[in-house]
Design a protein around this motif. Structure first.
Motif, short mmCIF file in Angstrom:
data_model
loop_
_atom_site.label_atom_id
_atom_site.label_comp_id
_atom_site.label_asym_id
_atom_site.label_seq_id
_atom_site.Cartn_x
_atom_site.Cartn_y
_atom_site.Cartn_z
N ALA A 1 0.97 -1.18 0.01
CA ALA A 1 0.12 -0.08 0.16
C ALA A 1 0.85 1.40 -0.07
CB ALA A 1 -0.93 0.05 1.32
N GLU A 2 0.47 2.24 -0.67
CA GLU A 2 1.00 3.53 -0.83
C GLU A 2 0.56 4.61 0.16
OE1 GLU A 2 2.24 5.08 -4.66
OE2 GLU A 2 1.39 3.47 -5.45
N THR A 3 -0.80 4.35 0.65
CA THR A 3 -1.15 5.69 1.48
C THR A 3 -1.46 4.89 2.82
OG1 THR A 3 -3.58 4.60 0.75
CG2 THR A 3 -2.42 6.57 -0.70
N ASN A 4 -1.58 5.65 3.86
CA ASN A 4 -1.68 5.18 5.15
C ASN A 4 -3.04 5.34 5.76
OD1 ASN A 4 -0.76 4.40 7.56
ND2 ASN A 4 -0.15 6.36 8.40
N THR A 5 -4.04 4.72 4.85
CA THR A 5 -5.36 4.20 4.92
C THR A 5 -5.88 3.21 5.10
OG1 THR A 5 -5.90 4.64 2.72
CG2 THR A 5 -5.72 6.54 3.92
N ARG A 6 -7.23 2.82 4.91
CA ARG A 6 -7.61 1.40 5.53
C ARG A 6 -7.77 0.76 3.90
NH1 ARG A 6 -9.46 -1.89 8.95
NH2 ARG A 6 -10.92 -3.56 8.40
N HIS A 7 -7.36 -0.59 3.76
CA HIS A 7 -7.45 -1.07 2.58
C HIS A 7 -8.26 -2.41 2.58
CE1 HIS A 7 -4.31 1.79 1.08
NE2 HIS A 7 -3.73 1.48 2.35
N ARG A 8 -8.88 -2.77 1.60
CA ARG A 8 -9.43 -4.10 1.60
C ARG A 8 -9.49 -4.93 0.01
NH1 ARG A 8 -15.14 -6.08 0.82
NH2 ARG A 8 -15.45 -7.76 2.31
N VAL A 9 -8.76 -5.90 -0.12
CA VAL A 9 -8.64 -6.72 -1.21
C VAL A 9 -9.39 -8.03 -1.29
CG1 VAL A 9 -6.96 -7.74 -2.50
CG2 VAL A 9 -6.60 -5.63 -1.55
N ILE A 10 -10.13 -8.20 -2.50
CA ILE A 10 -10.79 -9.48 -2.38
C ILE A 10 -10.22 -10.35 -3.83
CG2 ILE A 10 -12.94 -10.92 -2.86
CD1 ILE A 10 -14.49 -8.22 -1.77
N LEU A 11 -9.72 -11.51 -3.45
CA LEU A 11 -8.98 -12.41 -4.57
C LEU A 11 -9.68 -13.45 -4.96
CD1 LEU A 11 -6.53 -12.80 -6.22
CD2 LEU A 11 -5.34 -14.00 -4.34
N SER A 12 -10.07 -13.67 -6.15
CA SER A 12 -10.84 -14.89 -6.58
C SER A 12 -10.05 -15.37 -7.78
CB SER A 12 -12.35 -14.81 -6.84
OG SER A 12 -12.67 -13.48 -7.83
N LEU A 13 -10.37 -16.72 -8.06
CA LEU A 13 -9.84 -17.35 -9.35
C LEU A 13 -11.09 -17.66 -10.17
CD1 LEU A 13 -7.01 -19.84 -7.84
CD2 LEU A 13 -6.86 -17.40 -8.89
N ARG A 14 -10.77 -17.53 -11.58
CA ARG A 14 -11.72 -17.80 -12.77
C ARG A 14 -11.04 -18.89 -13.35
NH1 ARG A 14 -13.57 -13.55 -16.88
NH2 ARG A 14 -11.41 -13.68 -17.57
N LEU A 15 -11.75 -20.05 -13.23
CA LEU A 15 -11.25 -21.36 -13.78
C LEU A 15 -11.83 -21.67 -14.85
CD1 LEU A 15 -10.51 -23.32 -10.66
CD2 LEU A 15 -8.84 -21.74 -11.37
N ARG A 16 -11.34 -22.02 -16.11
CA ARG A 16 -11.96 -22.29 -17.51
C ARG A 16 -11.44 -23.72 -17.92
NH1 ARG A 16 -10.80 -16.74 -20.97
NH2 ARG A 16 -12.13 -15.42 -19.64
N GLU A 17 -12.42 -24.63 -18.19
CA GLU A 17 -11.99 -25.81 -18.91
C GLU A 17 -13.08 -26.00 -20.04
OE1 GLU A 17 -12.05 -30.47 -17.51
OE2 GLU A 17 -12.64 -28.84 -16.01
N GLY A 18 -12.63 -25.88 -21.04
CA GLY A 18 -13.59 -26.11 -22.38
C GLY A 18 -14.26 -24.86 -22.29
N THR A 19 -15.63 -24.95 -22.26
CA THR A 19 -16.38 -23.76 -22.52
C THR A 19 -17.12 -23.38 -21.07
OG1 THR A 19 -18.37 -25.09 -22.86
CG2 THR A 19 -17.32 -24.24 -24.70
#
Length: 259
Positions: free
Chosen positions: A225-243
């Motif tokens: 983080a560059e700023t001294n504030t509050r941060h929230r990060v949501i990480l998800s994966l999008r898995l593709r197999e065929g269609t």
């Protein structure tokens, strides 16, 4: 504002920085400097060595030695005569310089590095070739006698990293003046002053995908983080197999300040 780097690779313990040992260097020995900027196999032919000023005709080929960062690495010699012919070669595995040994620039704390895949200083690895001192290190030959069938699959590593943004480090950090926490290259930078979420998608294409429920993938993401504030990060994966497409939530992280 956030800086993000996304990389896929097996988890491993951080390498320890060791004192540099200069005992490999002997002032009375000749050395040929070789610069490498890409990973790969490199051939030093007798003709190219002669063109570089190496007196190949007067050298016992068994005495060629190659050093990288003070450590001798093995060579493979093409040919078997008493001299290295112009069309014959010394073959070695060359590697681009990375940041694995740069923890010293972060107060010996690898967790403060943005990434070790690239060096902060140079991509060039310098190799030193010398001769007529001692028998050189060589790859050992192997005779395969096993009747087992050949393997049809193998485990591989995919490292995906784009160093598009350079971050000069935590502006609020008041620790050791010799380094700045979080300094280095990052894939992307998030910046906004309004409310709401910012979404970024990074596609990672596996060269030989194998969809096996028994296999596991390790995903490591580094934020700073560059700023001294509050941060929230949501990480998800999008898995593709065929269609088909499947979204898999991974983690949600919240913190205050830059650390």
């Amino acid at each position: 504002m956030l800086a993000l780097v996304l990389a896929l690779f097996p988890l491993r313990s951080a390498a320890q920085t060791e004192p540099f040992d200069a005992s490999w260097y002997h002032p009375d020995q000749p050395y040929l400097k070789i610069a490498v900027v890409e990973d790969g196999l490199y051939r030093l032919t007798g003709a190219s060595l002669s063109a570089a000023g190496v007196p190949v005709e007067g050298i016992d080929p068994t005495t060629f030695q190659l050093f990288e960062n003070g450590r001798e690495i093995p060579l493979y010699r093409e040919g078997s005569g008493t001299t290295l012919q112009p069309e014959e070669a010394l073959v070695f595995v060359g590697k681009r310089n990375r940041g694995d040994d740069e923890a010293w620039a972060y107060n010996e704390d690898p967790s403060l590095q943005s990434s070790t895949f690239y060096s902060l200083y140079t991509d060039t690895t310098t190799y030193w070739l010398t001769w007529n001192a001692a028998p050189g290190l060589r790859y050992a030959g192997r005779t395969v006698t096993s009747a087992l069938p050949p393997a049809t699959t193998a485990r591989d590593t995919v490292h995906v990293e784009k160093d598009n943004e350079y971050f000069f480090g935590d502006l609020f950090f008041t620790g050791n003046p010799l380094y700045t926490r979080g300094e280095g290259y990052y894939w992307s930078r998030f910046s906004h002053s309004a409310g709401g979420a910012i979404t970024r998608t990074f596609d990672v294409v596996l060269p030989r995908p194998v969809f096996d429920p028994a296999l596991q993938a390790h995903v490591q993401v580094h934020f700073n983080a560059e700023t001294n504030t509050r941060h929230r990060v949501i990480l998800s994966l999008r898995l593709r197999e065929g269609t088909g497409t499947t979204f898999v939530p991974v983690d949600t992280v919240e913190w205050n300040g830059t650390a």
